[in-house]
Design a protein around this motif. Structure first.
Motif, PDB file in Angstrom:
ATOM      1  N   ARG A  65      38.893  31.197  37.566  1.00  0.00           N
ATOM      2  CA  ARG A  65      39.429  31.811  36.338  1.00  0.00           C
ATOM      3  C   ARG A  65      38.591  32.994  35.888  1.00  0.00           C
ATOM      4  N   GLN A  66      37.352  33.057  36.359  1.00  0.00           N
ATOM      5  CA  GLN A  66      36.434  34.093  35.897  1.00  0.00           C
ATOM      6  C   GLN A  66      36.277  35.240  36.886  1.00  0.00           C
ATOM      7  N   GLU A  67      36.197  34.926  38.177  1.00  0.00           N
ATOM      8  CA  GLU A  67      35.911  35.934  39.200  1.00  0.00           C
ATOM      9  C   GLU A  67      37.120  36.153  40.110  1.00  0.00           C
ATOM     10  N   GLU A  68      37.250  37.382  40.594  1.00  0.00           N
ATOM     11  CA  GLU A  68      38.321  37.688  41.545  1.00  0.00           C
ATOM     12  C   GLU A  68      37.794  37.570  42.967  1.00  0.00           C
ATOM     13  N   PRO A  69      38.363  36.688  43.786  1.00  0.00           N
ATOM     14  CA  PRO A  69      37.870  36.521  45.161  1.00  0.00           C
ATOM     15  C   PRO A  69      38.198  37.735  46.023  1.00  0.00           C
ATOM     16  N   GLN A  70      37.301  38.058  46.923  1.00  0.00           N
ATOM     17  CA  GLN A  70      37.508  39.175  47.835  1.00  0.00           C
ATOM     18  C   GLN A  70      38.092  38.664  49.150  1.00  0.00           C
ATOM     19  N   LEU A  71      38.780  39.555  49.852  1.00  0.00           N
ATOM     20  CA  LEU A  71      39.371  39.211  51.144  1.00  0.00           C
ATOM     21  C   LEU A  71      38.273  39.252  52.199  1.00  0.00           C
TER      22      LEU A  71
END
Length: 342
Positions: free
Chosen positions: A315-321
């Motif tokens: 909910r806090q961080e955007e995951p990277q590919l």
């Protein structure tokens, strides 16, 4: 080279591509109160991917996830907000109108609707000949032979050259659209859900046609579809898109055998299995809730509102590919958990 095989540069290289649209009307009261709030639809919001020469990349996802907008952005049919789309090293986003027009002969599109994409006032011969006349100056006899050859190539009788689109079935019209796309010998084709409007029996014919044309002409293709069975049949690699982002990308067989992202798992679980016994025992992953609005996407991972494995970090961080091994990339903090459930 010391026996080391050098990696070939991709034909299409997309980096951090964004396509945002402003929308929403403003009422008289809003104008008087100076409260105009521009709403921005983040249709494509930071996509990076490569497409190798001769490759077919399948692009899948739910309706409204930005697949078609991404395809059109690669061909510069919609204006990009930021990022780059490089074709053979040239950034298409930076080309002038004249330069882009000259480049378009190498970049063509097959549209989703075979009824709306053909001019009803033009004969089939004129439709297929039009792109040729834009880029080449051919004698009339040579142009007619070229059109007839293209019709034969896509499985149409060249005697129908003077007929109009309304005289053809949906599958035949899509063949006309494919012939038009091939007319100027392109290197890259975006096929935007080319079988979605067709009967199931006709879909198989069009898929087989596109597969054979790819081998014959050495085409590089972005194949956009929500039909995962079709994508599996025709694609070398598959990219999964959710709410403007690529969440997973891998080889076609690998992604169906070992989907890592929870969203990919849910999509693949919805594909029917032709074996009744296997289908009976299979468990479908049902996603709860609706797809969030691209105007106001969730913070962190955009899928966390519908994900069974979401934790506070999601909910806090955007995951990277990131590459999880074997060129299998996924944007998920819970890949290990997802693998155990897959």
């Amino acid at each position: 080279m010391n026996g080391i095989k050098q990696k070939q540069d991709p034909l299409i290289a997309v980096r951090d591509l964004k396509v945002h649209f402003q929308t929403g009307s403003v009422g008289i009261l809003d104008k008087l109160l100076s409260q105009k709030q521009a709403k921005v639809v983040r249709a494509v919001d930071g996509v990076s991917l490569d497409i190798a020469k001769g490759e077919t990349l399948g692009l899948v996802g739910e309706s409204g996830c930005g697949k078609s907008t991404l395809g059109r952005a690669l061909l510069q049919l919609v204006k990009t907000t930021s990022g780059s789309v490089k074709f053979k090293g040239t950034d298409l986003c930076k080309l002038s109108t004249e330069q882009l027009q000259q480049t378009r002969r190498y970049l063509q599109m097959v549209f989703q609707d075979p009824y709306a994409s053909l001019n009803p006032r033009m004969s089939v011969g004129s439709i297929i000949a039009e792109p040729i006349t834009i880029f080449e100056s051919l004698p009339k006899e040579q142009l007619e032979r070229r059109v007839q050859d293209l019709m034969r190539t896509v499985g149409l009788n060249p005697r129908y050259v003077k007929r109009y689109p309304h005289e053809f079935s949906g599958g035949q019209r899509q063949r006309i659209g494919i012939a038009r796309a091939l007319a100027v010998n392109p290197e890259f084709i975006v096929a935007d859900e080319p079988i979605a409007a067709l009967d199931v029996s006709i879909q198989a014919q069009i898929l087989n046609l596109m597969s054979s044309l790819r081998k014959e002409f050495g085409l590089t293709t972005l194949f956009i579809s929500h039909d995962l069975r079709a994508v599996r049949h025709i694609s070398d690699r598959v990219a999964v898109m959710y709410l403007g982002k690529i969440v997973e990308i891998a080889d076609s067989l690998e992604i169906y055998r070992r989907p890592l992202h929870p969203y990919t798992q849910a999509l693949i679980s919805a594909v029917p299995v032709p074996d009744p016994e296997v289908e009976k025992t299979r468990q479908r992953i049902v996603l709860v809730g609706d797809v969030p609005s691209p105007i106001n996407p969730p913070s962190g991972c955009r899928f966390h509102t519908r994900c069974a494995y979401a934790v506070e970090r999601c909910r806090q961080e955007e995951p990277q590919l990131l590459d999880t091994g074997g060129n299998h990339m996924a944007a998920c903090f819970q890949v290990e958990t997802a693998e155990k459930v897959a």
